[in-house]
Scaffold this motif. Structure first.
Motif, PDB file in Angstrom:
ATOM      1  N   ASN A 128      29.948   3.387  46.605  1.00 12.09           N
ATOM      2  CA  ASN A 128      30.471   4.467  47.440  1.00 12.09           C
ATOM      3  C   ASN A 128      31.809   4.069  48.040  1.00 12.09           C
ATOM      4  O   ASN A 128      31.981   2.952  48.510  1.00 12.09           O
ATOM      5  N   ALA A 157      34.299   5.641  51.026  1.00 15.12           N
ATOM      6  CA  ALA A 157      34.250   6.617  52.113  1.00 15.12           C
ATOM      7  C   ALA A 157      35.412   6.414  53.071  1.00 15.12           C
ATOM      8  O   ALA A 157      35.783   5.283  53.390  1.00 15.12           O
ATOM      9  N   PRO A 161      36.161   7.285  56.816  1.00 13.69           N
ATOM     10  CA  PRO A 161      35.631   7.834  58.064  1.00 13.69           C
ATOM     11  C   PRO A 161      36.708   8.612  58.822  1.00 13.69           C
ATOM     12  O   PRO A 161      37.904   8.423  58.585  1.00 13.69           O
ATOM     13  N   ASN A 219      44.204  15.707  55.813  1.00 16.91           N
ATOM     14  CA  ASN A 219      43.050  15.498  54.934  1.00 16.91           C
ATOM     15  C   ASN A 219      43.318  14.308  54.026  1.00 16.91           C
ATOM     16  O   ASN A 219      44.387  14.209  53.422  1.00 16.91           O
ATOM     17  N   ASN A 256      41.785  12.908  50.811  1.00 20.93           N
ATOM     18  CA  ASN A 256      40.859  13.308  49.743  1.00 20.93           C
ATOM     19  C   ASN A 256      41.043  12.464  48.495  1.00 20.93           C
ATOM     20  O   ASN A 256      42.174  12.187  48.089  1.00 20.93           O
ATOM     21  N   THR A 295      29.799   7.565  44.437  1.00 20.33           N
ATOM     22  CA  THR A 295      30.094   8.719  45.281  1.00 20.33           C
ATOM     23  C   THR A 295      31.339   8.452  46.110  1.00 20.33           C
ATOM     24  O   THR A 295      31.705   7.302  46.358  1.00 20.33           O
ATOM     25  N   THR A 296      31.973   9.530  46.527  1.00 15.76           N
ATOM     26  CA  THR A 296      33.122   9.440  47.425  1.00 15.76           C
ATOM     27  C   THR A 296      32.887  10.378  48.601  1.00 15.76           C
ATOM     28  O   THR A 296      32.239  11.412  48.459  1.00 15.76           O
ATOM     29  N   THR A 297      33.418   9.995  49.732  1.00 15.64           N
ATOM     30  CA  THR A 297      33.363  10.833  50.930  1.00 15.64           C
ATOM     31  C   THR A 297      34.773  10.942  51.476  1.00 15.64           C
ATOM     32  O   THR A 297      35.360   9.940  51.906  1.00 15.64           O
ATOM     33  N   ASN A 298      35.324  12.163  51.437  1.00 18.84           N
ATOM     34  CA  ASN A 298      36.668  12.402  51.966  1.00 18.84           C
ATOM     35  C   ASN A 298      36.656  12.304  53.484  1.00 18.84           C
ATOM     36  O   ASN A 298      35.605  12.419  54.113  1.00 18.84           O
ATOM     37  N   GLY A 299      37.829  12.131  54.076  1.00 24.61           N
ATOM     38  CA  GLY A 299      37.912  12.012  55.526  1.00 24.61           C
ATOM     39  C   GLY A 299      39.112  12.715  56.095  1.00 24.61           C
ATOM     40  O   GLY A 299      39.878  13.371  55.380  1.00 24.61           O
TER      41      GLY A 299
END
Length: 168
Positions: free
Chosen positions: A26, A28, A30, A123, A125, A142-146
């Motif tokens: 992952n 991410a 934050p 953003n 992304n 997985t990726t989580t944008n912040g």
């Protein structure tokens, strides 16, 4: 006999449904804050390894691009070698394990930037991200944008009079 089959069926179901799932890699970002017009500020991208984390690569884009200037990126990913390159509004990194028998460790990429002149949200992304096992095969990830929120920064000092201005 029927009772034994039911116990076996329940045991098999418990093994299937109770079996731990493979953990995916992952990346991410934050939620983070900074100030407008400030140079040398940083935000981080966190990496969490999976069950067989041999490598990853990604591109992270900032939008609106005009409200910050990315100047550098450095990585601390244990058990691997990471190379990053930057443009004014994006960062690209590739990390590879140093050996086919060693997983990448949990770590982060620190991105240095100068905040633009407008307060508000930027953003962050992922434009692309790929994850690989130790022998080069693709692996789920997985990726989580912040969001990076730039604030106006502290205000100047307040001036007060005692007694009130214009009085003796």
């Amino acid at each position: 006999p029927m009772k034994n089959h039911i116990y076996k069926l329940v045991s098999v179901a418990a093994l299937l449904f109770g079996a731990p799932a493979a953990v995916a890699q992952n990346l991410a970002v934050p939620a983070q804050t900074g100030v407008i017009n400030g140079a040398g500020q940083t935000f981080v991208i966190n990496f969490t390894p999976g069950a067989d984390s041999g490598a990853f690569d990604f591109v992270l884009n900032a939008a609106p691009a005009a409200n910050l200037t990315i100047t550098a990126a450095t990585a601390t990913i244990p058990n691997g070698t990471t190379n990053c390159s930057v443009t004014a509004s994006s960062v690209s990194c590739f990390s590879n394990a140093n050996a086919t028998t060693t997983d990448l460790g949990a770590g982060s990429i620190t991105v240095t930037y100068t905040g633009g002149a407008t307060a508000g949200a930027i953003n962050l992304n992922f434009g692309s991200a790929n994850f690989f096992n130790q022998v080069g095969g693709t692996e789920p990830g997985t990726t989580t944008n912040g969001t990076l929120t730039l604030a106006a920064g502290p205000s100047g000092p307040a001036l007060g009079y005692a007694p009130a201005a214009g009085s003796a």
